[in-house]
Design a protein around this motif. Sequence first.
Motif, PDB file in Angstrom:
ATOM      1  N   ILE A  19      35.130  22.439  47.203  1.00 20.88           N
ATOM      2  CA  ILE A  19      35.441  21.821  48.490  1.00 20.88           C
ATOM      3  C   ILE A  19      34.187  21.890  49.363  1.00 20.88           C
ATOM      4  O   ILE A  19      33.788  22.973  49.789  1.00 20.88           O
ATOM      5  CB  ILE A  19      36.619  22.545  49.178  1.00 20.88           C
ATOM      6  N   PRO A  20      33.540  20.734  49.610  1.00 20.87           N
ATOM      7  CA  PRO A  20      32.345  20.755  50.463  1.00 20.87           C
ATOM      8  C   PRO A  20      32.703  21.102  51.905  1.00 20.87           C
ATOM      9  O   PRO A  20      33.679  20.576  52.455  1.00 20.87           O
ATOM     10  CB  PRO A  20      31.791  19.332  50.340  1.00 20.87           C
ATOM     11  N   LEU A  21      31.946  22.008  52.512  1.00 20.47           N
ATOM     12  CA  LEU A  21      32.208  22.450  53.884  1.00 20.47           C
ATOM     13  C   LEU A  21      31.150  21.956  54.872  1.00 20.47           C
ATOM     14  O   LEU A  21      31.477  21.509  55.966  1.00 20.47           O
ATOM     15  CB  LEU A  21      32.260  23.980  53.945  1.00 20.47           C
ATOM     16  N   ARG A  22      29.875  22.091  54.490  1.00 19.76           N
ATOM     17  CA  ARG A  22      28.761  21.673  55.356  1.00 19.76           C
ATOM     18  C   ARG A  22      27.670  21.072  54.500  1.00 19.76           C
ATOM     19  O   ARG A  22      27.523  21.424  53.336  1.00 19.76           O
ATOM     20  CB  ARG A  22      28.209  22.873  56.124  1.00 19.76           C
ATOM     21  N   VAL A  40      37.200  12.233  42.954  1.00 21.26           N
ATOM     22  CA  VAL A  40      37.570  11.237  41.954  1.00 21.26           C
ATOM     23  C   VAL A  40      36.288  10.797  41.249  1.00 21.26           C
ATOM     24  O   VAL A  40      35.211  10.843  41.833  1.00 21.26           O
ATOM     25  CB  VAL A  40      38.283  10.010  42.575  1.00 21.26           C
ATOM     26  N   LYS A  41      36.423  10.411  39.999  1.00 27.46           N
ATOM     27  CA  LYS A  41      35.263   9.859  39.295  1.00 27.46           C
ATOM     28  C   LYS A  41      34.914   8.552  39.977  1.00 27.46           C
ATOM     29  O   LYS A  41      35.780   7.707  40.202  1.00 27.46           O
ATOM     30  CB  LYS A  41      35.579   9.605  37.824  1.00 27.46           C
ATOM     31  N   GLY A  42      33.658   8.413  40.355  1.00 28.53           N
ATOM     32  CA  GLY A  42      33.276   7.206  41.063  1.00 28.53           C
ATOM     33  C   GLY A  42      31.796   6.923  40.929  1.00 28.53           C
ATOM     34  O   GLY A  42      31.017   7.760  40.485  1.00 28.53           O
ATOM     35  N   ASN A  52      31.401  12.856  40.612  1.00 27.64           N
ATOM     36  CA  ASN A  52      32.602  13.118  41.398  1.00 27.64           C
ATOM     37  C   ASN A  52      32.338  12.693  42.836  1.00 27.64           C
ATOM     38  O   ASN A  52      31.361  13.119  43.440  1.00 27.64           O
ATOM     39  CB  ASN A  52      32.981  14.598  41.347  1.00 27.64           C
ATOM     40  N   ARG A  53      33.218  11.844  43.364  1.00 30.89           N
ATOM     41  CA  ARG A  53      33.035  11.310  44.713  1.00 30.89           C
ATOM     42  C   ARG A  53      34.067  11.924  45.650  1.00 30.89           C
ATOM     43  O   ARG A  53      35.251  11.931  45.370  1.00 30.89           O
ATOM     44  CB  ARG A  53      33.189   9.793  44.708  1.00 30.89           C
ATOM     45  N   TYR A  54      33.585  12.439  46.767  1.00 30.79           N
ATOM     46  CA  TYR A  54      34.428  12.975  47.823  1.00 30.79           C
ATOM     47  C   TYR A  54      34.325  12.034  49.016  1.00 30.79           C
ATOM     48  O   TYR A  54      33.233  11.756  49.506  1.00 30.79           O
ATOM     49  CB  TYR A  54      33.944  14.357  48.272  1.00 30.79           C
ATOM     50  N   TYR A  64      30.564   9.198  51.777  1.00 24.32           N
ATOM     51  CA  TYR A  64      30.928   9.617  50.433  1.00 24.32           C
ATOM     52  C   TYR A  64      29.894  10.628  49.977  1.00 24.32           C
ATOM     53  O   TYR A  64      28.687  10.388  50.078  1.00 24.32           O
ATOM     54  CB  TYR A  64      30.946   8.447  49.454  1.00 24.32           C
ATOM     55  N   LEU A  65      30.365  11.760  49.487  1.00 20.78           N
ATOM     56  CA  LEU A  65      29.503  12.757  48.866  1.00 20.78           C
ATOM     57  C   LEU A  65      29.703  12.656  47.363  1.00 20.78           C
ATOM     58  O   LEU A  65      30.839  12.579  46.888  1.00 20.78           O
ATOM     59  CB  LEU A  65      29.863  14.164  49.325  1.00 20.78           C
ATOM     60  N   TYR A  66      28.616  12.638  46.634  1.00 22.61           N
ATOM     61  CA  TYR A  66      28.661  12.560  45.179  1.00 22.61           C
ATOM     62  C   TYR A  66      28.053  13.820  44.588  1.00 22.61           C
ATOM     63  O   TYR A  66      26.993  14.262  45.005  1.00 22.61           O
ATOM     64  CB  TYR A  66      27.848  11.366  44.674  1.00 22.61           C
ATOM     65  N   LEU A  67      28.740  14.381  43.608  1.00 21.45           N
ATOM     66  CA  LEU A  67      28.225  15.506  42.833  1.00 21.45           C
ATOM     67  C   LEU A  67      28.007  14.977  41.425  1.00 21.45           C
ATOM     68  O   LEU A  67      28.962  14.644  40.721  1.00 21.45           O
ATOM     69  CB  LEU A  67      29.214  16.664  42.833  1.00 21.45           C
ATOM     70  N   ASN A  68      26.735  14.860  41.006  1.00 20.48           N
ATOM     71  CA  ASN A  68      26.469  14.254  39.698  1.00 20.48           C
ATOM     72  C   ASN A  68      26.528  15.296  38.578  1.00 20.48           C
ATOM     73  O   ASN A  68      26.770  16.486  38.818  1.00 20.48           O
ATOM     74  CB  ASN A  68      25.146  13.475  39.707  1.00 20.48           C
TER      75      ASN A  68
END
Length: 78
Positions: A19-22, A40-42, A52-54, A64-68
């Motif tokens: 869970i991204p906070l800052r 979600v996969k995006g 993963n797209r938040y 949108y935050l992406y974690l690759n």
Amino acid sequence: MNKPSVEVIAHYNLEGEIIPLRIRIGSDKVYSVDKPSKPVKGASLKIGIQGNRYSCFVDGKRAYLYLNHENKWFIELV
């Protein structure tokens, strides 16, 4: 195309959720991540990122935050 990477402070819970906070943009700007969604996969056609797209709000703006797959974070402001 510029891929704006960011530093993320996140909470990892016992279920394995991230869970991204800052986020930190640049060397001194730190913003709260408000209302982060479940990931979600995006993909972003704008910045060429997959992962993963938040969906969230940063500084009152939709983002949108992406974690690759390399565990690097990127941001796309909508």
